[in-house]
Design a protein around this motif. Structure first.
Motif, mmCIF file in Angstrom:
data_model
loop_
_atom_site.group_PDB
_atom_site.id
_atom_site.type_symbol
_atom_site.label_atom_id
_atom_site.label_comp_id
_atom_site.label_asym_id
_atom_site.label_seq_id
_atom_site.Cartn_x
_atom_site.Cartn_y
_atom_site.Cartn_z
ATOM 1 N N MET A 123 3.136 2.954 0.095
ATOM 2 C CA MET A 123 2.353 1.741 -0.147
ATOM 3 C C MET A 123 0.885 2.066 -0.370
ATOM 4 O O MET A 123 0.088 1.162 -0.590
ATOM 5 N N ARG A 124 0.554 3.327 -0.238
ATOM 6 C CA ARG A 124 -0.854 3.767 -0.304
ATOM 7 C C ARG A 124 -1.694 3.000 0.709
ATOM 8 O O ARG A 124 -2.803 2.540 0.426
ATOM 9 N N LEU A 125 -1.172 2.880 1.920
ATOM 10 C CA LEU A 125 -1.882 2.143 2.964
ATOM 11 C C LEU A 125 -2.563 3.072 3.961
ATOM 12 O O LEU A 125 -3.146 2.617 4.933
ATOM 13 N N ASP B 51 -6.866 2.034 -7.100
ATOM 14 C CA ASP B 51 -6.712 1.012 -6.057
ATOM 15 C C ASP B 51 -6.292 -0.323 -6.651
ATOM 16 O O ASP B 51 -5.443 -1.023 -6.118
ATOM 17 N N GLN C 169 -2.917 -2.451 -5.978
ATOM 18 C CA GLN C 169 -2.916 -3.796 -5.387
ATOM 19 C C GLN C 169 -1.926 -4.717 -6.086
ATOM 20 O O GLN C 169 -1.363 -5.617 -5.483
ATOM 21 N N ARG D 26 1.523 -3.587 -4.526
ATOM 22 C CA ARG D 26 1.661 -3.928 -3.103
ATOM 23 C C ARG D 26 1.912 -5.409 -2.919
ATOM 24 O O ARG D 26 1.169 -6.230 -3.438
#
Lengths: 353, 309
Positions: A55-57, A82, A86, A89
């Motif tokens: 999730m690239r969190l 990013d 978004q 996500r």
């Protein structure tokens, strides 16, 4: 089956003052459409880090994706900006977290929190978003959804809050739902309800689920396939039947042996001796070797590659090498396997849930 | 809610009564007398004056009389300022003090919040370190030292703004700055800590997992939750600002309540001391009450606890 997500040789490190912590050290797996893949392992094995990385969190810094690809719909998620991320996500890939008591904003109404996800990704009016939010809350089994929309998280119980979190994750019909120990913080009856709900929704919406857990009971109940992680690597991966009936890796044996069970009342609960390695300085060879009673000399020298057991079943242990001595799983694991087989036979066939 | 407010009002009155009592007896312990040029008066003349103001009666009698007048809303008459009523004196002086306090609180809170939020977002970068240094300096430097610096550099050297007096808006800028620095520093420090805590909480992760932008995460989710503890420190902060004004008003020759208050203490002007103290206390109690109500506005959990009674 259609491949929906492909993770290739993923390496994730955290740069801290003391040096580089190699939390994930070369993880590869595929996720197919509509299936549930469970990732199991003890704390610090990298299962949560892997899922957050999809999730690239993960906060950057200190974390960074050192190497590897996360292929989804023809794009490498590891390299997206990013902004691009978004848009994925919450729309195409969603996530639910461990503790429902803390994962909702205490000062925002439930309705707003659900609508926020809808409004971000869909070009619809506020009124339509509100209707959709009510539908979602009804879908996850919240009664009086209209009225509940105006309430705050503290007016919900833990189980109800987790339902809300699931509703938020489902807001845009995601292709993949990542569940990071979604039932760990709940008591057993509520846990069963939430698992039922997830299975039910998966059937209705046809999404794929990545289920992170350390509870093998939950795995048996939920998963189609299982990946066992240890020290930042997948050490064994296979269908749930293969992992439970024909485990090949000594670490998987250890996990199966340490499941609490009712028919060994008088026995002390088994635990794998030792502690996981320090990933600041990962050991040479097989990271599990020092805790492995079946370790071979080569385990301390050279990392084992993934050995193929079947088309769907792989394990990273030198025991599978043709020159290795033939080792049987320990008695307790063989007992367990026999027991699982009995239960399945009694239920009539291999269908789980 | 109505019941809660009523209860609070009763407590507020009790608090005010206690303050009035303590101040009255403490004030009577002050050395000296309210009479100036005593040596020029004959003992008879002194007796007549003290008699006139009721200062010859035993202290408990004076106390009961004072409370009686207080209930009627009569704060008495000043000994020094041409026998004018204390209420009139306060009314005349409150304007500049209130303006100064208000400007400093608003300016200090806004700048402090921005600084704190900025530092938290830029955690562990130069922006963060700079903001931290500014707030440490703001907390450690007393306002009167800063006031002197401002007067010297901006007022005298650069001649941008007037050094003192109270004759228009530009005259309010330097005292407002001097007053607001500690507010900025305190709020920035708390806001930074709180934002960092909130930003690492699970619900921020949930918000980010929805795919909303970083700005939306901060504005919609982080700031409001960080404000809860800020409201707590706002009460004491207003106290600090009020006592701070005493010094700052003297330095900048602002014709405010603080300046008059200091003078009345040194002159033993009993009615003015009592009146001003009670006035300050009432403001303070009111401020704390408003803060408590604000809690409920920001945090729904508290709103319910107070409201469902």
């Amino acid at each position: 089956m259609e491949k929906i997500l492909e993770v290739k040789d993923l390496h994730i490190s955290f740069d801290i003052h003391a040096g580089e912590v190699q939390a994930v050290r070369g993880v590869s797996f595929d996720l197919y459409k509509g299936e549930t893949l469970a990732i199991v392992g003890e704390s610090g094995s990298g299962k949560s880090v892997t899922s957050k990385a999809l999730m690239r969190l993960l906060p950057t810094p200190p974390s960074r994706i050192k190497q590897g690809e996360i292929l989804f719909e023809g794009k490498d998620l590891a390299k997206l900006s990013d902004k691009e991320m978004q848009n994925i996500r919450g729309a195409k890939i969603s996530m639910i977290f461990q503790d429902p008591m803390t994962s909702l904003n205490p000062t925002m109404t439930i309705g707003k929190q659900v609508m926020e996800a809808i409004l971000k990704h869909q070009e619809i009016s506020k009124e339509e978003a509100r209707k959709r939010a009510v539908e979602l809350l009804q879908l996850v089994g919240i009664k009086n959804a209209e009225m509940r929309m105006k309430q705050y998280p503290h007016q919900f119980s833990g189980g109800m809050r987790q339902r809300v979190v699931i509703a938020i994750a489902l807001a845009c019909n995601p292709k993949i739902l990542i569940a990071d120990e979604p039932t760990t913080a709940l008591d057993v009856t509520i846990q069963a309800q939430i698992l039922e709900l997830m299975k039910d929704i998966q059937k209705k919406l046809g999404m794929s689920i990545i289920f992170i857990t350390h509870d093998l009971g939950v795995v048996a109940n939920m998963a189609d396939r299982v990946a066992v992680m240890y020290a930042g690597k997948i050490v064994e991966i296979g269908t749930v039947d293969e992992i439970f009936y024909n485990p090949k890796h000594p670490y998987t044996w250890g996990l199966l042996a340490s499941m609490p069970s009712l028919d060994h009342k008088d026995m002390e609960l088994y635990s794998i001796p030792g502690t996981p390695p320090d990933l600041l300085n990962p050991p040479k060879g097989d990271a599990f070797a020092p805790r492995n009673p079946y370790a071979l000399k080569i385990d301390y020298e050279l990392e084992p590659p993934m050995f193929k057991v079947s088309d769907t079943h792989y394990a990273a242990t030198w025991l599978l090498h043709e020159n290795a001595p033939k080792v049987e799983p320990p008695q307790i694991v063989r007992d367990r396997v026999a027991k699982f087989a009995q239960i399945v036979a009694r239920k009539g066939g291999g269908s789980r849930g | 809610m109505a019941r809660y407010v009523m209860k609070r009002i009763v407590y507020m009155v009790i608090t005010l009564f206690i303050i009035a009592t303590v101040t009255f007896f403490l004030m009577k312990l002050l050395p000296g007398s309210p009479l100036q040029n005593q040596e020029k008066l004959t003992p008879e003349q002194r007796q007549i004056i003290l008699e006139k103001y009721g200062l010859n009666d035993p202290v408990p009698v004076q106390y009961v009389r004072y409370l009686g007048n207080l209930l009627k809303g009569d704060l008495g008459v000043s000994f020094q300022y041409d026998n004018r009523p204390v209420t009139e004196l306060i009314g005349e002086r409150i304007g500049p003090s209130a303006q100064l306090g208000f400007q400093a609180i608003v300016f200090g809170t806004v700048v402090g919040l921005l600084l704190g939020i900025f530092a938290a977002i830029r955690h562990n970068t130069w922006g963060d370190y700079t903001a931290t240094v500014i707030s440490v300096l703001g907390i450690s430097i007393p306002s009167f030292v800063l006031a002197g610096f401002l007067q010297y550099f901006i007022g005298v050297k650069l001649q941008w703004l007037p050094v003192a007096f109270w004759e228009g808006f530009e005259y309010t800028i330097l005292p407002t700055l001097a007053l607001s620095v500690s507010v900025i520093a305190n709020i920035a420090r708390f806001m930074r800590t709180e934002m960092l805590e909130v930003l690492s909480s699970d619900y921020i992760l949930t918000a980010r997992a929805k795919g909303i932008s970083n700005a939306a995460v901060i504005v919609r989710h982080a700031i409001r939750n960080s404000l809860i503890p800020i409201i707590t420190i706002l009460g004491p902060m207003i106290v600090n600002l009020m006592t701070g004004t005493l010094v700052i008003e003297n330095i900048f020759a602002v014709p405010g309540l603080g300046e008059q208050f200091v003078r009345s203490i040194s002159l033993n002007d009993y009615p003015v001391i009592m009146g001003t103290t009670l006035f300050y206390s009432a403001l303070l109690i009111l401020a704390i009450f408003i803060v408590d109500i604000l809690y409920g506005v920001v945090d729904p959990r508290i709103r319910l606890a107070g409201g469902n009674k």
